[in-house]
Design an enzyme around this catalytic site. Structure first.
Site, PDB file in Angstrom:
ATOM      1  N   GLY A  36       0.820  -1.211   0.000  1.00 41.40           N
ATOM      2  CA  GLY A  36       0.000   0.000   0.000  1.00 41.40           C
ATOM      3  C   GLY A  36       0.846   1.248   0.000  1.00 41.40           C
ATOM      4  O   GLY A  36       0.557   2.220   0.713  1.00 41.40           O
ATOM      5  N   ALA A  37       1.890   1.249  -0.821  1.00 42.38           N
ATOM      6  CA  ALA A  37       2.886   2.326  -0.774  1.00 42.38           C
ATOM      7  C   ALA A  37       2.483   3.597  -1.508  1.00 42.38           C
ATOM      8  O   ALA A  37       3.201   4.592  -1.437  1.00 42.38           O
ATOM      9  CB  ALA A  37       4.212   1.823  -1.347  1.00 42.38           C
ATOM     10  N   SER A  39      -0.372   5.440  -1.109  1.00 48.96           N
ATOM     11  CA  SER A  39      -1.284   6.368  -0.435  1.00 48.96           C
ATOM     12  C   SER A  39      -1.031   6.367   1.061  1.00 48.96           C
ATOM     13  O   SER A  39      -0.458   5.421   1.610  1.00 48.96           O
ATOM     14  CB  SER A  39      -2.753   5.992  -0.709  1.00 48.96           C
ATOM     15  OG  SER A  39      -3.065   4.737  -0.143  1.00 48.96           O
ATOM     16  N   GLY A  42       1.800   4.688   3.588  1.00 49.81           N
ATOM     17  CA  GLY A  42       2.766   4.053   2.700  1.00 49.81           C
ATOM     18  C   GLY A  42       3.641   5.029   1.951  1.00 49.81           C
ATOM     19  O   GLY A  42       4.834   4.772   1.734  1.00 49.81           O
ATOM     20  N   ASN A 115       1.155  -2.786   5.473  1.00 50.06           N
ATOM     21  CA  ASN A 115       0.465  -1.520   5.709  1.00 50.06           C
ATOM     22  C   ASN A 115      -0.878  -1.391   4.997  1.00 50.06           C
ATOM     23  O   ASN A 115      -1.814  -0.807   5.526  1.00 50.06           O
ATOM     24  CB  ASN A 115       1.388  -0.376   5.259  1.00 50.06           C
ATOM     25  CG  ASN A 115       0.630   0.911   5.002  1.00 50.06           C
ATOM     26  OD1 ASN A 115       0.127   1.544   5.928  1.00 50.06           O
ATOM     27  ND2 ASN A 115       0.526   1.294   3.728  1.00 50.06           N
ATOM     28  N   THR A 136      -8.342  -8.858   2.781  1.00 52.85           N
ATOM     29  CA  THR A 136      -7.335  -7.853   2.417  1.00 52.85           C
ATOM     30  C   THR A 136      -6.442  -7.472   3.589  1.00 52.85           C
ATOM     31  O   THR A 136      -5.212  -7.475   3.490  1.00 52.85           O
ATOM     32  CB  THR A 136      -8.022  -6.587   1.871  1.00 52.85           C
ATOM     33  OG1 THR A 136      -8.880  -6.943   0.781  1.00 52.85           O
ATOM     34  CG2 THR A 136      -6.992  -5.561   1.409  1.00 52.85           C
ATOM     35  N   SER A 170      -4.834  -0.633  14.062  1.00 58.48           N
ATOM     36  CA  SER A 170      -5.547   0.622  14.296  1.00 58.48           C
ATOM     37  C   SER A 170      -6.248   0.560  15.641  1.00 58.48           C
ATOM     38  O   SER A 170      -6.571  -0.529  16.137  1.00 58.48           O
ATOM     39  CB  SER A 170      -6.586   0.844  13.190  1.00 58.48           C
ATOM     40  OG  SER A 170      -7.510   1.856  13.544  1.00 58.48           O
ATOM     41  N   TYR A 192     -23.273  -9.090   9.235  1.00 57.82           N
ATOM     42  CA  TYR A 192     -22.140  -8.233   8.877  1.00 57.82           C
ATOM     43  C   TYR A 192     -22.391  -6.778   9.265  1.00 57.82           C
ATOM     44  O   TYR A 192     -23.447  -6.204   8.992  1.00 57.82           O
ATOM     45  CB  TYR A 192     -21.897  -8.319   7.372  1.00 57.82           C
ATOM     46  CG  TYR A 192     -20.787  -7.421   6.850  1.00 57.82           C
ATOM     47  CD1 TYR A 192     -19.453  -7.759   7.007  1.00 57.82           C
ATOM     48  CD2 TYR A 192     -21.089  -6.235   6.167  1.00 57.82           C
ATOM     49  CE1 TYR A 192     -18.435  -6.958   6.511  1.00 57.82           C
ATOM     50  CE2 TYR A 192     -20.079  -5.416   5.664  1.00 57.82           C
ATOM     51  CZ  TYR A 192     -18.754  -5.783   5.837  1.00 57.82           C
ATOM     52  OH  TYR A 192     -17.762  -4.985   5.338  1.00 57.82           O
TER      53      TYR A 192
END
Length: 316
Positions: A36-37, A39, A42, A115, A136, A170, A192
């Site tokens: 995830g570099a 945004s 990252g 990340n 993910t 987080s 869900y």
């Protein structure tokens, strides 16, 4: 601490920037992967690692965006060593392809920064039939770490330098389901809740680091694994919820804090000598902290999650 910038035992606070945290650090000779570099966290993590001399491999969904960021960083830091590789974490096939290509490159691997992530989308399944956030945020990173671990062990052994694995969790883990992780209901659409499912995936990040650290210590491997809360940051992570994303932006505007100030905990964990040998812990504001719920501290749940995750990746 966050509001006033009070410093913790590490000497840093929530207001410390990534540059301040890594000042004087020479990362020359280190190779790092950042998922995830392109945004949020990252981007700045990649830039600061490159600034300190590390060879950074950007693992990204959008290769074109990765190439643009690489050009931007090279314009700022001409000596930067950066590669761009495609990785879609929601797909185990993509993760396996990335790992295979990385291993074939014969590059060493000192640092793995897990990340990338998504937050609060409507219910959907990954290409492998797993609830998308869990797939993910946890399963993709679990598989990636599993496939690259031998490379990290070899690098740590041959370089005689401590390898470091960081999982970006987080404080959102506090909003998980009461059980922390519903191992028997991961794909239960009827029950869900997008925010609780996000929290569940963040609990999984914490427990993954805890159990991985235990196993590495048991094996006597010179690699640490830790998780962290990066701070409230305006990224496209919350792109599925306009109200939440807006509140984060407003909070930052009112506080006038640069985004780079909130990336420092990642750089702290991957570069600074103060955390040498520290493993299986949770960090916040560049200081040791405790996860905010009992499930996120549950060693037995961590073992159960490990076994559950291993079964999931072996099915594909």
């Amino acid at each position: 601490m966050w509001i006033f910038g009070w410093k913790g035992p590490s000497g840093f606070s929530a207001r410390s920037t990534a540059e301040e945290v890594t000042e004087g650090i020479d990362a020359t000779g280190l190779t790092a992967i950042v998922t995830g570099a392109t945004s949020g966290i990252g981007v700045d993590t990649t830039r600061v690692l490159a600034l300190r001399g590390a060879h950074v491999v950007m693992a990204v969904r959008n290769v074109e965006a990765g190439k643009k960021l690489k050009e931007s960083i090279l314009n700022e830091i001409p000596s930067a060593k950066i590669d761009v590789m495609q990785l879609e974490l929601s797909s185990m096939a993509s993760v396996r392809k990335f790992a295979s290509e990385y291993i074939a490159s014969c590059l060493p691997l000192n640092i793995l920064i897990n990340n990338a992530g998504i937050m609060a989308p409507p219910f959907s399944l990954s290409p492998d039939g797993i609830e998308l956030q869990f797939a993910t945020n946890h399963v993709g990173h679990f598989l990636l770490t599993h496939l690259l671990l031998d490379t990290m062990k070899k690098t740590a052994r041959e370089s005689n330098r401590e390898g470091r694995i960081v999982l970006v969790s987080s404080d959102g883990h506090k909003f998980a389901y009461n059980e922390g992780i519903r191992l028997d209901k991961i794909n239960n659409e009827a029950e869900y809740n997008c925010y609780r499912a996000y929290g569940q995936s963040k609990v999984a990040n914490i427990l993954h680091a805890k159990e991985l650290a235990r196993r590495l210590k048991e094996e006597g491997v010179n690699i640490t694994a830790n998780s962290l809360h990066p701070g409230e940051i305006a990224t496209n992570l919350a792109r599925n919820n306009g109200l939440l994303n807006g509140n984060i932006y407003a909070h930052q505007c009112l506080d006038s804090i640069k985004l780079s100030m909130l990336r420092r905990v990642v750089c702290f964990l991957i570069l600074l000598p103060q955390v040498k040998g520290v493993s299986g812990e949770f960090f916040k504001d560049s200081n040791l902290s405790k996860p905010g719920t009992a499930p996120a501290q549950d060693e037995e749940l961590a073992k159960q999650l490990w076994d559950f995750s291993m079964k999931m990746i072996k099915k594909q």
